[in-house]
Design an enzyme around this catalytic site. Sequence first.
Site, PDB file in Angstrom:
ATOM      1  N   HIS A 159      41.252  34.751  29.521  1.00  0.00           N
ATOM      2  CA  HIS A 159      41.730  34.638  30.902  1.00  0.00           C
ATOM      3  C   HIS A 159      43.201  34.244  30.899  1.00  0.00           C
ATOM      4  O   HIS A 159      43.616  33.376  30.121  1.00  0.00           O
ATOM      5  CB  HIS A 159      40.900  33.609  31.669  1.00  0.00           C
ATOM      6  CG  HIS A 159      39.576  34.141  32.113  1.00  0.00           C
ATOM      7  ND1 HIS A 159      38.954  35.195  31.492  1.00  0.00           N
ATOM      8  CD2 HIS A 159      38.748  33.769  33.117  1.00  0.00           C
ATOM      9  CE1 HIS A 159      37.816  35.447  32.106  1.00  0.00           C
ATOM     10  NE2 HIS A 159      37.653  34.599  33.084  1.00  0.00           N
ATOM     11  N   LYS A 587      37.656  30.098  45.387  1.00  0.00           N
ATOM     12  CA  LYS A 587      38.575  30.920  46.175  1.00  0.00           C
ATOM     13  C   LYS A 587      37.859  31.499  47.399  1.00  0.00           C
ATOM     14  O   LYS A 587      38.462  31.668  48.466  1.00  0.00           O
ATOM     15  CB  LYS A 587      39.136  32.043  45.303  1.00  0.00           C
ATOM     16  CG  LYS A 587      40.097  32.970  46.029  1.00  0.00           C
ATOM     17  CD  LYS A 587      40.657  33.998  45.068  1.00  0.00           C
ATOM     18  CE  LYS A 587      41.132  35.211  45.837  1.00  0.00           C
ATOM     19  NZ  LYS A 587      40.068  36.034  46.382  1.00  0.00           N
TER      20      LYS A 587
END
Length: 927
Positions: A159, A587
């Site tokens: 990531h 998110k």
Amino acid sequence: MAEQHQLSRSGQVERLRAEPIEGLRNEVNLLGTLLGDVLREQGGPRLYEIVERARQETIIARTTGNVADRLRALLGWMETLPDEDLFGLVRAFGLYFHLINLAEQHHRVRTLRQRERNEPPLHESLEAALLTLRERRIEPERVARILGELLVFPVFTAHPSEPRRRTVLQRLAALAPLIQQLDDVRLAPREREWLLDRIREEITLLWQTAETRVARPTPLDEVRSNIAILTGSVYEVVPLLRRALRRALARSYPELLERPWPLPIRLGTWVGGDRDGNPAVTAAVTEATARLLREAILRRYREEVVELRRALSISARLRSITPELTAVIEREREALGLTPVRAWADEPYRRILGLIEERLRRTDVGEEGGYTSPEELLGHLQLVADSLRRNGGKRIADGRVADLVARVEVFGFHLAELEIRQDAARHREALAELFGLSGQVGFSERSPEERLALVLARLRADPFGFPRGALSPEAREVLDTFDAVARIQRFNGQRACHTVIVSMTAEPADVLGTFVLAREAGLCGVGTGGRQAWSRIDVVPLFEQIAELDRCHKILAQLLDIPEYRALIASRGSVQEVMVGYSDSNKDGGYVSSNWRIYQAQQRLAEVAATYKVRLQIFHGRGGAIGRGGGPMGRAIWARPAAARTPLLKVTEQGEVIFGRYNDPAIALRHWEQMMHALLVSSSTEHEPNISPEWIELMTALADWSQQAYEELVKVGNVFVSYFTMATPFPELASLNLASRPVARRTGAHGVIQFADLRAIPWVFSWTQTRVNLPGWYGLGTALERAFAFGAQETLQAMYRRWPFFEMLVDNAQISLATAEMAIAELYASLANNVADVFTRILDEHSRTVRMVLAVTGQHDLLERSPILARLVKLRNPYVDVLHLCQIVLLRRYRRTEQESPERRARLLDAIHHSINAIAAGLQTTG
């Protein structure tokens, strides 16, 4: 670079030469002094002068109580500096933080050793955990059962939250042992001077090394970086864990010591296998990754066998060996077609290890005579160990020979289990094409129930079997991935690659359909009525958005109601792995809602698994920042719901967290032991906290209120996204070559990005850069204020004192709030002055959240009960301030120079990229 650097440089260095380095302060001072030497040499007196002025001004700003005005004044001065001076400031302060981070890392190890000497057992160690169980009078057999289930399973990902190049990490790794040598009281004055010169040399190399990549790394570049960690410090720490476990048992449950305990560690990797949103990860890349992993671990084994061969100079004239080992030596020599080595005529252990070395070489290059499996290698090593134990060499067998055995057991021939991850939508599209070719069109447009019926019927029937040439490139790539898994298993065994993670799982057909696709590669099968099902893969649904977390238990129950699915799970040991995602859920619904939904999901999934008598394994997709599930790992383990409190933890290790936790074997061991301590103690705790229905109801309300406040900020219209892209370095971050994966799933017309398409990592990364830390607290203040308005203050305070989950939720938010800095955030907001109302809302919520958190915790200041962390934040702030101000000026100039020369724009963008790296180093986090 630090307040104490105002001391005479020569006097300070002489004082430090005359006495050993004791404590972090002296190391920071010395490293700052050495950096100052390099700055004068490389940048001249002007660079040093502006560095000192910036440092002094920010310290004054932080100590006079008028931070905002003084920072604005300093920003005005920086606006007058030429580009080159700003770049010099960024480089100087960024390098300072790299050095200080190394010093802090070393100090941490030094402190751990001191604590272990002064207060054994070391707090939160394996020994402390087992002694706690002994003090609780937990019977040995129950401890044995818990130890048999104990497992820490870190999965390394690619990531994009590690901004430093591999070259910079290597340079820092070279500096680390030099800093450690400063503690050596045996150094003569000239040896200390030579050591200081070596440190200056390494600092100079770092100064002359660009921190940002010229080109975006390929997936195989990321694989090589991952391998460097796995075959470096991780390889070194495995035998340390073995020794720590044996010591812990010897001091707590000696009656269990002689049982054959497998090490409670497994290792996984997504690097080279995670294709979710990354078109650069193909089936060919995945196969190449598996080969590189295999080659790397075989090379390490050969190196260790050579060292062992040189060490085991035991003579047959002085010690006997077992007949079994003699027979193996002769049999292996003849099978390999080798003549005896005359120099080792009376050294049988050197002879057998020489033969093992040759077989490993042939395994690596694929020649006849190589090992067919790690079990075969383990058999030879066990024969060596048995012979040593029977002939006076027990200490040798239990030492470095057992260390190698432990490594082979953990790493096999695959180094780390390569996991596949793909978006459910990609699988759905491939299935739609296959069904369409078979005459059943409209798969994607059907209802979830109809899609499930179709995939189940196909699973009961024959495979599709279409030629790959008849498929679109997209569908062919999906099937090629499963073909790659099958080939990897054939040459490296099932352990090498058997997990397929389906991200954005939304319905049962997403899981069952993956088995349908895998069957095209011969990886699974279902007989009549589901009675003869078999599978060589584990399909893991990943639930990562609020709606899916709310109903994931229903999806699992629907699946386990299907006989064929239960049979497939039974063929894998009746283990059901489910992954929960922290980043995307945060998110999607904000901090409080995400954490509460994941807590409830774990509880409900565990209840479903118990109903269907399968063993649940929850995989936690956590990142480094609080907004992505980060925070103290031990606290997170204790905060799990009772039904999911097992001695097993599978968790992602991402980005800069990997270097921070695994660069030093001592810190890696500490990280593993802390997790194992929490798992052992929490899973053996018989008395769970009394979670009343009132608490559950209130927590659900807090999550809903918080999510509503969060959505009102981020999801209403396009104003917020406009603000985000202007008031943070997100657009420039997108061009920073962090990783092979893009920062957004898709981009609309004219480069416009919708909120839903923002990836969670750069989302958190950008808020961290601007000191807002929004994903780690926003909405909590509004929720708590509403609860107080309903008279729930005492209930919330009781929840904080007695419920580990709520305590974790509030305390992690404290970290985000305390490391946020609204005076800095306001300066970033000036980059988006046409939508400044967004910042006003953020500022109001920050003030509200701080006030409410203090009311719940009964503190006067944030982090009042974590004084060391609070002091570290305070000490770092002035130096990070300089970097923020530089970045703001650079962003303004870059965004205003669209019509200027490409050369200047390129230089400004490079400076911005370096500022991103430097701020990440200063804050010790990215996202």
